[in-house]
Design a protein around this motif. Structure first.
Motif, PDB file in Angstrom:
ATOM      1  N   PHE A 160     -82.481  36.035  -9.054  1.00 17.95           N
ATOM      2  CA  PHE A 160     -82.483  35.756  -7.713  1.00 17.95           C
ATOM      3  C   PHE A 160     -83.783  36.049  -7.321  1.00 17.95           C
ATOM      4  O   PHE A 160     -84.925  37.001  -7.362  1.00 17.95           O
ATOM      5  CB  PHE A 160     -81.756  37.280  -6.999  1.00 17.95           C
ATOM      6  N   GLN A 161     -84.436  35.200  -6.511  1.00 18.18           N
ATOM      7  CA  GLN A 161     -85.935  35.146  -6.022  1.00 18.18           C
ATOM      8  C   GLN A 161     -85.904  35.573  -4.482  1.00 18.18           C
ATOM      9  O   GLN A 161     -85.160  34.945  -3.568  1.00 18.18           O
ATOM     10  CB  GLN A 161     -86.500  33.605  -6.088  1.00 18.18           C
ATOM     11  N   VAL A 162     -86.750  36.480  -4.258  1.00 16.41           N
ATOM     12  CA  VAL A 162     -87.246  36.939  -2.955  1.00 16.41           C
ATOM     13  C   VAL A 162     -88.609  36.212  -2.408  1.00 16.41           C
ATOM     14  O   VAL A 162     -89.506  36.734  -3.045  1.00 16.41           O
ATOM     15  CB  VAL A 162     -87.078  38.544  -2.695  1.00 16.41           C
ATOM     16  N   THR A 163     -88.767  35.397  -1.525  1.00 15.06           N
ATOM     17  CA  THR A 163     -89.593  34.736  -1.175  1.00 15.06           C
ATOM     18  C   THR A 163     -90.602  35.336  -0.153  1.00 15.06           C
ATOM     19  O   THR A 163     -90.920  34.977   0.986  1.00 15.06           O
ATOM     20  CB  THR A 163     -89.604  33.395  -0.725  1.00 15.06           C
ATOM     21  N   ASP A 164     -91.170  36.562  -0.614  1.00 16.29           N
ATOM     22  CA  ASP A 164     -92.093  37.259   0.424  1.00 16.29           C
ATOM     23  C   ASP A 164     -93.090  36.503   0.820  1.00 16.29           C
ATOM     24  O   ASP A 164     -93.771  36.764   1.775  1.00 16.29           O
ATOM     25  CB  ASP A 164     -92.291  38.739  -0.036  1.00 16.29           C
ATOM     26  N   ASP A 165     -93.842  35.674  -0.080  1.00 15.81           N
ATOM     27  CA  ASP A 165     -94.958  34.779   0.176  1.00 15.81           C
ATOM     28  C   ASP A 165     -94.808  33.766   1.234  1.00 15.81           C
ATOM     29  O   ASP A 165     -95.323  33.650   2.281  1.00 15.81           O
ATOM     30  CB  ASP A 165     -95.381  34.242  -1.191  1.00 15.81           C
ATOM     31  N   GLU A 166     -93.407  32.971   1.051  1.00 17.21           N
ATOM     32  CA  GLU A 166     -93.192  32.002   2.064  1.00 17.21           C
ATOM     33  C   GLU A 166     -92.865  32.786   3.481  1.00 17.21           C
ATOM     34  O   GLU A 166     -93.427  32.105   4.274  1.00 17.21           O
ATOM     35  CB  GLU A 166     -91.629  31.721   1.496  1.00 17.21           C
ATOM     36  N   LYS A 167     -92.371  33.885   3.509  1.00 17.39           N
ATOM     37  CA  LYS A 167     -92.077  34.322   4.881  1.00 17.39           C
ATOM     38  C   LYS A 167     -93.446  34.721   5.361  1.00 17.39           C
ATOM     39  O   LYS A 167     -93.358  34.888   6.690  1.00 17.39           O
ATOM     40  CB  LYS A 167     -91.178  35.433   4.798  1.00 17.39           C
ATOM     41  N   PHE A 168     -94.402  35.317   4.697  1.00 15.51           N
ATOM     42  CA  PHE A 168     -95.623  35.802   5.005  1.00 15.51           C
ATOM     43  C   PHE A 168     -96.251  34.489   5.829  1.00 15.51           C
ATOM     44  O   PHE A 168     -96.863  34.427   6.641  1.00 15.51           O
ATOM     45  CB  PHE A 168     -96.440  36.340   4.022  1.00 15.51           C
ATOM     46  N   LEU A 169     -96.044  33.367   5.060  1.00  9.41           N
ATOM     47  CA  LEU A 169     -97.042  32.276   5.310  1.00  9.41           C
ATOM     48  C   LEU A 169     -96.519  31.428   6.642  1.00  9.41           C
ATOM     49  O   LEU A 169     -97.182  30.835   7.170  1.00  9.41           O
ATOM     50  CB  LEU A 169     -97.213  31.028   3.940  1.00  9.41           C
ATOM     51  N   ILE A 170     -95.265  31.591   6.656  1.00 12.79           N
ATOM     52  CA  ILE A 170     -94.854  30.844   7.849  1.00 12.79           C
ATOM     53  C   ILE A 170     -94.580  31.821   9.125  1.00 12.79           C
ATOM     54  O   ILE A 170     -94.318  31.163  10.150  1.00 12.79           O
ATOM     55  CB  ILE A 170     -93.223  29.913   7.693  1.00 12.79           C
ATOM     56  N   SER A 171     -94.593  33.071   8.946  1.00 18.32           N
ATOM     57  CA  SER A 171     -94.649  33.864  10.276  1.00 18.32           C
ATOM     58  C   SER A 171     -95.836  33.959  10.966  1.00 18.32           C
ATOM     59  O   SER A 171     -96.838  33.627  10.431  1.00 18.32           O
ATOM     60  CB  SER A 171     -94.265  35.249   9.789  1.00 18.32           C
ATOM     61  N   THR A 172     -95.553  33.887  12.163  1.00 19.95           N
ATOM     62  CA  THR A 172     -96.859  33.800  13.202  1.00 19.95           C
ATOM     63  C   THR A 172     -97.290  35.298  13.235  1.00 19.95           C
ATOM     64  O   THR A 172     -98.957  35.240  13.296  1.00 19.95           O
ATOM     65  CB  THR A 172     -96.440  33.406  14.516  1.00 19.95           C
ATOM     66  N   GLY A 173     -96.594  36.538  13.348  1.00 20.07           N
ATOM     67  CA  GLY A 173     -97.271  37.680  13.545  1.00 20.07           C
ATOM     68  C   GLY A 173     -97.391  38.803  12.304  1.00 20.07           C
ATOM     69  O   GLY A 173     -98.040  39.241  11.997  1.00 20.07           O
ATOM     70  N   ALA A 174     -95.905  38.300  11.363  1.00 24.85           N
ATOM     71  CA  ALA A 174     -95.880  39.481  10.440  1.00 24.85           C
ATOM     72  C   ALA A 174     -96.929  39.970   9.646  1.00 24.85           C
ATOM     73  O   ALA A 174     -97.380  38.774   9.134  1.00 24.85           O
ATOM     74  CB  ALA A 174     -94.445  39.378   9.769  1.00 24.85           C
ATOM     75  N   GLU A 175     -97.267  41.189   9.227  1.00 27.03           N
ATOM     76  CA  GLU A 175     -98.192  41.608   8.210  1.00 27.03           C
ATOM     77  C   GLU A 175     -97.581  41.498   6.939  1.00 27.03           C
ATOM     78  O   GLU A 175     -96.369  41.665   6.820  1.00 27.03           O
ATOM     79  CB  GLU A 175     -98.937  42.942   8.559  1.00 27.03           C
ATOM     80  N   ILE A 176     -98.265  41.521   5.767  1.00 20.59           N
ATOM     81  CA  ILE A 176     -97.648  41.417   4.490  1.00 20.59           C
ATOM     82  C   ILE A 176     -96.712  42.763   4.140  1.00 20.59           C
ATOM     83  O   ILE A 176     -95.522  42.681   3.727  1.00 20.59           O
ATOM     84  CB  ILE A 176     -98.691  41.103   3.426  1.00 20.59           C
ATOM     85  N   ASP A 177     -97.204  43.927   4.557  1.00 20.17           N
ATOM     86  CA  ASP A 177     -96.472  45.110   4.495  1.00 20.17           C
ATOM     87  C   ASP A 177     -95.223  45.046   5.014  1.00 20.17           C
ATOM     88  O   ASP A 177     -94.321  45.525   4.388  1.00 20.17           O
ATOM     89  CB  ASP A 177     -97.153  46.165   5.031  1.00 20.17           C
ATOM     90  N   GLU A 178     -94.923  44.511   6.156  1.00 17.98           N
ATOM     91  CA  GLU A 178     -93.703  44.283   6.876  1.00 17.98           C
ATOM     92  C   GLU A 178     -92.842  43.506   6.162  1.00 17.98           C
ATOM     93  O   GLU A 178     -91.644  43.723   5.913  1.00 17.98           O
ATOM     94  CB  GLU A 178     -94.024  43.820   8.461  1.00 17.98           C
ATOM     95  N   SER A 206     -87.392  37.661   6.001  1.00 11.47           N
ATOM     96  CA  SER A 206     -88.049  37.548   7.363  1.00 11.47           C
ATOM     97  C   SER A 206     -87.589  38.587   8.352  1.00 11.47           C
ATOM     98  O   SER A 206     -87.952  38.785   9.573  1.00 11.47           O
ATOM     99  CB  SER A 206     -87.879  36.135   7.916  1.00 11.47           C
ATOM    100  N   GLY A 207     -86.541  39.340   7.950  1.00 15.53           N
ATOM    101  CA  GLY A 207     -85.909  40.303   8.682  1.00 15.53           C
ATOM    102  C   GLY A 207     -84.565  40.870   7.975  1.00 15.53           C
ATOM    103  O   GLY A 207     -84.336  40.856   6.818  1.00 15.53           O
ATOM    104  N   ASN A 208     -83.662  41.290   8.993  1.00 15.55           N
ATOM    105  CA  ASN A 208     -82.265  41.956   8.290  1.00 15.55           C
ATOM    106  C   ASN A 208     -81.475  41.005   7.872  1.00 15.55           C
ATOM    107  O   ASN A 208     -81.330  39.784   8.386  1.00 15.55           O
ATOM    108  CB  ASN A 208     -81.848  42.990   9.535  1.00 15.55           C
TER     109      ASN A 208
END
Ligand code: TYM
Length: 373
Positions: free
Chosen positions: A110-128, A83-85
């Motif tokens: 080691f799992q990186v949950t890009d799907d999770e962070k996209f689903l719970i973020s209010t603004g971030a686009e998938i590319d970010e 979700s960030g740095n």
């Protein structure tokens, strides 16, 4: 029954955490001296994070070591939500995971949950989110994991394999269990309601891909435990061993109270911070010092509430004797906050410079680690 939202969920840790209460609520066991002595037989000495009680609780850690002794394949699994740095708090479970990988020569997923962070973020686009995922993976590699034993993947790039396992998990988890475990409400999006199955899936990935019996151990902070409750319930239904877990406390932020959290950047040391960022943040950190130098000398400071002290204690002072001395000298008023802050600043800057160098190196070897569809 209480219908208040749980205080610690994977998405939120509120207020001061009472770890004894949490162990009861989550049904996890304390890491006993007996278990630590057993671990010592394999590892020689005990890692700082164990000696200082940062890792404090577990599930089936003894059974996991039994499996190792009996020659059953032992596997590690941990992860990151990009979700960030990355900040220093995130690093704690990873440093510890590397130690376990070295001791047990274990494969790590080691799992990186890009799907999770996209689903719970209010603004971030998938590319970010994907950019953060790449960036965070470099931080993971910089820890020094063994490229021959470490498999890193993001859910959006390794979907076929993970989704195939996740559906098998999801079939055994009712909405009412997910609601009670994660605090979902009517307004939760349907993606995040399915997501716990995605995070549970790697508990069974080795067994499925390699077609081999395995005992999985998950090192992480205790906020992730709700996922493993579900994974453990489902495991026998799918014919697998229940995953074991070993859990850490939260590294505090630099303010008064609360865990280190990226949502309060000034109270957070990011791995990308410059020396000046570190100087500023540590200088403004909450200490247990008295308002004036005179009072500090007379009454002594209070290391119990001092973030600077806790950073030395948790991570930045290897030497048990020195950390004990620091505690006592602070109490007696023989050290002043400025000196402590400068000492910690130097240690953190040194650590970050080395980390940032290793991160640049990681760019050249990232492909050795990645699993993709
Ligand atoms: P995430 O990105 O929130 O956190 C990554 C890891 O860091 C731990 N953690 C902390 N540890 C100590 N002090 C802190 N202040 C602190 N803040 C976070 C977390 O417990 C975690 O171990 N959904 C997960 C990603 C994930 C995962 C996993 C984590 C997927 N599979 C398996 C652990 C194990 C997440 O968003 O983590």
């Amino acid at each position: 029954m209480h219908n208040e939202m749980p205080k610690v969920t994977p998405w939120e840790v509120r207020g001061e955490v009472d770890y004894d209460e949490l162990m009861k609520e989550f049904g996890v066991e304390p890491l006993t001296n007996e278990l630590l002595e057993r671990l010592k037989k394999f590892s020689g000495g005990l890692h700082l994070l164990l000696r200082r009680g940062v890792f404090f609780a577990h599930r089936d850690f003894g059974e996991w070591m039994d499996s190792y002794e009996r020659g059953i394949r032992v596997v590690l699994y941990t992860g990151r939500g990009p979700s960030g740095n990355t900040h220093i708090g995130h690093l704690i479970p990873w440093i510890f995971t590397k130690y376990l990988q070295d001791v047990f020569k274990a494969i790590l997923y080691f799992q990186v949950t890009d799907d999770e962070k996209f689903l719970i973020s209010t603004g971030a686009e998938i590319d970010e989110i994907r950019r953060y995922a790449y960036d965070n993976i470099l931080d993971v590699i910089a820890i020094g994991f063994d490229p021959n034993r470490t498999k890193i993947f993001t859910n959006l790039d390794y979907t076929k394999e993970i989704y195939n396992i996740a559906v098998r998990v999801a079939k055994h988890v009712t909405f009412s269990t997910a609601k009670a475990t994660f605090g979902f409400t009517e307004s939760s999006n349907i993606g995040i309601i399915f997501f716990p199955a995605m995070q549970a899936a790697p508990c069974f990935i080795h067994q499925i891909i390699e077609n081999e019996d395995a005992h999985v151990l998950i090192p992480c902070a205790v906020d992730q435990e709700p996922y493993w409750r579900i994974s453990r319930d489902v495991a026998p239904k799918l014919g697998f061993r229940k995953p074991a877990g070993i859990y850490s406390k939260f590294i505090p932020g630099l303010g008064a109270g609360g865990k280190m959290s990226a949502s309060l950047p000034e109270t957070c040391i990011f791995l990308s911070d410059s020396p000046n960022d570190v100087r500023r943040k540590i200088w403004n950190a909450f200490t247990g010092g008295q308002p004036t130098l005179k009072e500090q000398r007379e009454k002594g400071g209070n290391p119990e509430v001092c973030v600077i002290y806790w950073y030395f204690y948790y991570i930045f002072e290897e030497d048990d004797k020195k950390v004990q001395e620091l505690y006592e000298e602070c109490r007696r008023g023989n050290v002043i906050c400025g000196d402590c802050k400068r000492g910690l600043t130097d240690k953190i800057i040194k650590f970050l410079m080395e980390h940032q160098r290793r991160r640049r190196e990681a760019e050249g070897i990232i492909d050795k680690f990645l699993l993709k569809d």
